[in-house]
Design a protein around this motif. Structure first.
Motif, PDB file in Angstrom:
ATOM      1  N   UNK A 111      -6.092  -1.997  -3.209  1.00  0.00           N
ATOM      2  CA  UNK A 111      -5.044  -0.967  -3.251  1.00  0.00           C
ATOM      3  C   UNK A 111      -3.921  -1.309  -2.281  1.00  0.00           C
ATOM      4  N   UNK A 112      -4.281  -1.786  -1.099  1.00  0.00           N
ATOM      5  CA  UNK A 112      -3.272  -2.157  -0.096  1.00  0.00           C
ATOM      6  C   UNK A 112      -2.421  -3.323  -0.597  1.00  0.00           C
ATOM      7  N   UNK A 113      -3.096  -4.303  -1.192  1.00  0.00           N
ATOM      8  CA  UNK A 113      -2.391  -5.464  -1.727  1.00  0.00           C
ATOM      9  C   UNK A 113      -1.427  -5.059  -2.844  1.00  0.00           C
ATOM     10  N   UNK A 114      -1.903  -4.214  -3.756  1.00  0.00           N
ATOM     11  CA  UNK A 114      -1.043  -3.757  -4.852  1.00  0.00           C
ATOM     12  C   UNK A 114       0.175  -2.994  -4.330  1.00  0.00           C
ATOM     13  N   UNK A 115      -0.039  -2.151  -3.332  1.00  0.00           N
ATOM     14  CA  UNK A 115       1.059  -1.390  -2.744  1.00  0.00           C
ATOM     15  C   UNK A 115       2.089  -2.316  -2.107  1.00  0.00           C
ATOM     16  N   UNK A 116       1.600  -3.292  -1.335  1.00  0.00           N
ATOM     17  CA  UNK A 116       2.506  -4.222  -0.667  1.00  0.00           C
ATOM     18  C   UNK A 116       3.316  -5.027  -1.685  1.00  0.00           C
ATOM     19  N   UNK A 117       2.632  -5.481  -2.741  1.00  0.00           N
ATOM     20  CA  UNK A 117       3.336  -6.251  -3.775  1.00  0.00           C
ATOM     21  C   UNK A 117       4.414  -5.407  -4.462  1.00  0.00           C
ATOM     22  N   UNK A 118       4.066  -4.165  -4.776  1.00  0.00           N
ATOM     23  CA  UNK A 118       5.034  -3.281  -5.440  1.00  0.00           C
ATOM     24  C   UNK A 118       6.224  -3.005  -4.532  1.00  0.00           C
TER      25      UNK A 118
END
Length: 158
Positions: A111-118
């Motif tokens: 979830x953290x990775x997806x947020x950072x990428x977005x």
């Protein structure tokens, strides 16, 4: 299995040693083939029937002792089995808990990775001027959703 063998060994050791037995309110002690009463050898003075009766009483007594030892061994084996089962259950529970924590950590990291990428993608698009007000609202909504997912994953992690 160990306890059953132990009980049998104990039973055999009783068979080798002298046995005290009470027959018709009289106490006898049998050592091998000799029969004693009050410390005196009375083997020769007894009739064959009486000797057989005394020896049969000794065998019955030995069988009862072996049965008691076997029962004790069986109870001990059940206790050990119960403890092993309890330990196995605790181990399984700990494994499940560990797997649950690992999954929660994995979900949080994802979830953290997806947020950072977005957020990075949104920032790049904004810098290039490729975001319309409608697209910007969509990205804000997407980032907010990803932040909520990350918050849920963090909450489950604790």
């Amino acid at each position: 299995m160990k306890y059953v063998m132990l009980a049998l060994c104990l039973g055999l050791s009783f068979a080798v040693n002298a046995q005290k037995v009470k027959v018709d309110k009289q106490n006898f002690e049998v050592k091998g083939e000799r029969i004693f009463k009050d410390g005196a050898d009375v083997t020769e003075t007894l009739t064959l029937e009486r000797k057989a009766e005394i020896k049969k009483a000794v065998q019955i007594q030995k069988a009862e002792e072996v049965a008691k030892q076997a029962e004790k061994a069986k109870k001990e084996a059940k206790k050990v089995e119960k403890k092993e089962k309890s330990a196995e259950n605790k181990r399984k529970k700990a494994e499940k808990e560990l797997a649950k924590k690992q999954k929660a950590q994995s979900n949080f990291d994802k979830a953290k990775s997806n947020l950072e990428k977005a957020q990075e993608k949104r920032t790049k698009l904004m810098e290039r001027g490729k975001l319309s007000p409608v697209d910007e609202a969509k990205w804000d909504k997407k980032i907010k959703t990803l932040e909520e997912k990350m918050a849920k994953a963090k909450k489950k992690l604790k």
